[in-house]
Write a protein that holds these residues in place. Structure first.
Motif, PDB file in Angstrom:
ATOM      1  N   GLN A  20     -70.476 -34.736   1.968  1.00 40.63           N
ATOM      2  CA  GLN A  20     -70.927 -35.391   3.196  1.00 40.63           C
ATOM      3  C   GLN A  20     -70.143 -34.863   4.393  1.00 40.63           C
ATOM      4  OE1 GLN A  20     -73.608 -37.324   3.497  1.00 40.63           O
ATOM      5  NE2 GLN A  20     -73.255 -37.222   5.691  1.00 40.63           N
ATOM      6  N   ALA A  21     -68.852 -34.655   4.222  1.00 39.54           N
ATOM      7  CA  ALA A  21     -68.024 -34.095   5.301  1.00 39.54           C
ATOM      8  C   ALA A  21     -68.511 -32.698   5.685  1.00 39.54           C
ATOM      9  CB  ALA A  21     -66.559 -34.051   4.880  1.00 39.54           C
ATOM     10  N   GLU A  24     -71.795 -33.043   7.671  1.00 33.63           N
ATOM     11  CA  GLU A  24     -71.505 -33.550   9.016  1.00 33.63           C
ATOM     12  C   GLU A  24     -70.876 -32.473   9.897  1.00 33.63           C
ATOM     13  OE1 GLU A  24     -69.064 -36.972   8.314  1.00 33.63           O
ATOM     14  OE2 GLU A  24     -70.763 -38.186   7.613  1.00 33.63           O
ATOM     15  N   ARG A  27     -73.434 -29.994  11.074  1.00 34.96           N
ATOM     16  CA  ARG A  27     -74.232 -30.587  12.157  1.00 34.96           C
ATOM     17  C   ARG A  27     -73.456 -30.603  13.471  1.00 34.96           C
ATOM     18  NH1 ARG A  27     -76.174 -35.399   8.364  1.00 34.96           N
ATOM     19  NH2 ARG A  27     -78.184 -34.550   7.693  1.00 34.96           N
ATOM     20  N   GLU A  28     -72.170 -30.910  13.390  1.00 32.28           N
ATOM     21  CA  GLU A  28     -71.363 -31.060  14.604  1.00 32.28           C
ATOM     22  C   GLU A  28     -71.004 -29.740  15.264  1.00 32.28           C
ATOM     23  OE1 GLU A  28     -67.925 -33.394  13.527  1.00 32.28           O
ATOM     24  OE2 GLU A  28     -69.187 -35.020  12.769  1.00 32.28           O
ATOM     25  N   ARG A  42     -61.056 -33.101   7.257  1.00 35.47           N
ATOM     26  CA  ARG A  42     -62.040 -34.189   7.294  1.00 35.47           C
ATOM     27  C   ARG A  42     -62.101 -34.931   5.965  1.00 35.47           C
ATOM     28  NH1 ARG A  42     -67.144 -34.936  10.284  1.00 35.47           N
ATOM     29  NH2 ARG A  42     -65.870 -34.078  11.951  1.00 35.47           N
ATOM     30  N   SER A  43     -61.993 -34.205   4.872  1.00 38.81           N
ATOM     31  CA  SER A  43     -62.152 -34.814   3.543  1.00 38.81           C
ATOM     32  C   SER A  43     -60.814 -35.193   2.903  1.00 38.81           C
ATOM     33  CB  SER A  43     -62.911 -33.865   2.621  1.00 38.81           C
ATOM     34  OG  SER A  43     -62.163 -32.682   2.385  1.00 38.81           O
ATOM     35  N   THR A  68     -76.901 -33.047  -1.624  1.00 33.34           N
ATOM     36  CA  THR A  68     -77.243 -33.973  -0.555  1.00 33.34           C
ATOM     37  C   THR A  68     -78.753 -34.155  -0.527  1.00 33.34           C
ATOM     38  OG1 THR A  68     -75.336 -33.226   0.718  1.00 33.34           O
ATOM     39  CG2 THR A  68     -77.044 -34.429   1.915  1.00 33.34           C
ATOM     40  N   LYS A  97     -80.971 -35.474  12.968  1.00 31.56           N
ATOM     41  CA  LYS A  97     -79.953 -34.933  12.065  1.00 31.56           C
ATOM     42  C   LYS A  97     -80.472 -33.702  11.327  1.00 31.56           C
ATOM     43  CE  LYS A  97     -77.257 -39.037  11.007  1.00 31.56           C
ATOM     44  NZ  LYS A  97     -76.851 -39.951   9.935  1.00 31.56           N
ATOM     45  N   PHE A 101     -79.148 -29.876  11.688  1.00 33.41           N
ATOM     46  CA  PHE A 101     -78.616 -29.192  10.512  1.00 33.41           C
ATOM     47  C   PHE A 101     -79.361 -27.883  10.269  1.00 33.41           C
ATOM     48  CE2 PHE A 101     -78.487 -28.151   6.026  1.00 33.41           C
ATOM     49  CZ  PHE A 101     -77.129 -28.140   5.795  1.00 33.41           C
TER      50      PHE A 101
END
Length: 193
Positions: A20-21, A24, A27-28, A42-43, A68, A97, A101
């Protein structure tokens, strides 16, 4: 263990958190700017753990994509229009989202076969399967001719709406937009070709 402590063991829950990190971060900041250092931070994992499990960023991002869920849920309302409106709601709710991505990963996937395979396996193929399934049910019910020329382009029409709206209008394809698009473009094309 404190919240800032680094973890090295990857349970299935930790692995899911890590994936998930990764998603994300892509995406960021985009694929190219995402680093293994950022994923580790992050993780709350060590870089050594990341490199032991995955040889590098392409393998880690591909693994994250494989684990995912992006695909559409089951859709069968009994009519083609109803099915497509449900698809619009599902896709439109995550359009921002998913569009971000896909934009972030798209270029890199052209350059990396593992990423391209993961993109196809986890995003493209499952959604294509759902969409062709609902189209086949519409053909079986007599709503669309089996030889309708637009069936060849059915998935292209639906997939194309997401990035096109962002590119042309700098807006994401929300459910209302997608429903209007389906009623004005997709259904007429399928029924009149």
């Amino acid at each position: 263990m404190t919240a800032t402590a680094r973890r090295t063991r990857l349970t299935s829950e930790r692995e899911a958190e890590l994936y998930q990190a990764v998603i994300e971060l892509v995406r960021e900041v985009g694929y190219e700017a995402m680093t293994m250092d950022a994923v580790a931070a992050r993780s709350r994992s060590s870089k050594a753990t990341l490199y032991r499990q995955w040889q590098g960023k392409p393998q880690l991002v591909a693994a994250a994509m494989r684990h995912t869920a992006f695909a559409l849920g089951e859709v069968d309302t009994g009519t083609l229009r109803g099915d497509l409106h449900e698809v619009a709601r599902q896709v439109g709710d995550g359009a921002e989202k998913d569009t971000v991505f896909l934009s972030a990963i798209g270029h890199a996937a052209h350059l990396d076969a593992d990423l391209a395979a993961a993109l196809r396996e986890m995003l493209i193929d499952p959604e294509r399967e759902v969409l062709y399934g609902l189209l086949q049910r519409a053909v079986d019910r007599g709503e669309v001719r089996a030889d309708a020329a637009a069936t060849e382009f059915f998935v292209h029409m639906l997939f194309g709406a997401l990035p096109a709206r962002k590119i042309l209008e700098d807006r994401f394809a929300d459910p209302d937009y997608l429903i209007r698009y389906i009623d004005a473009v997709v259904l007429p094309a399928l029924r009149n070709s």
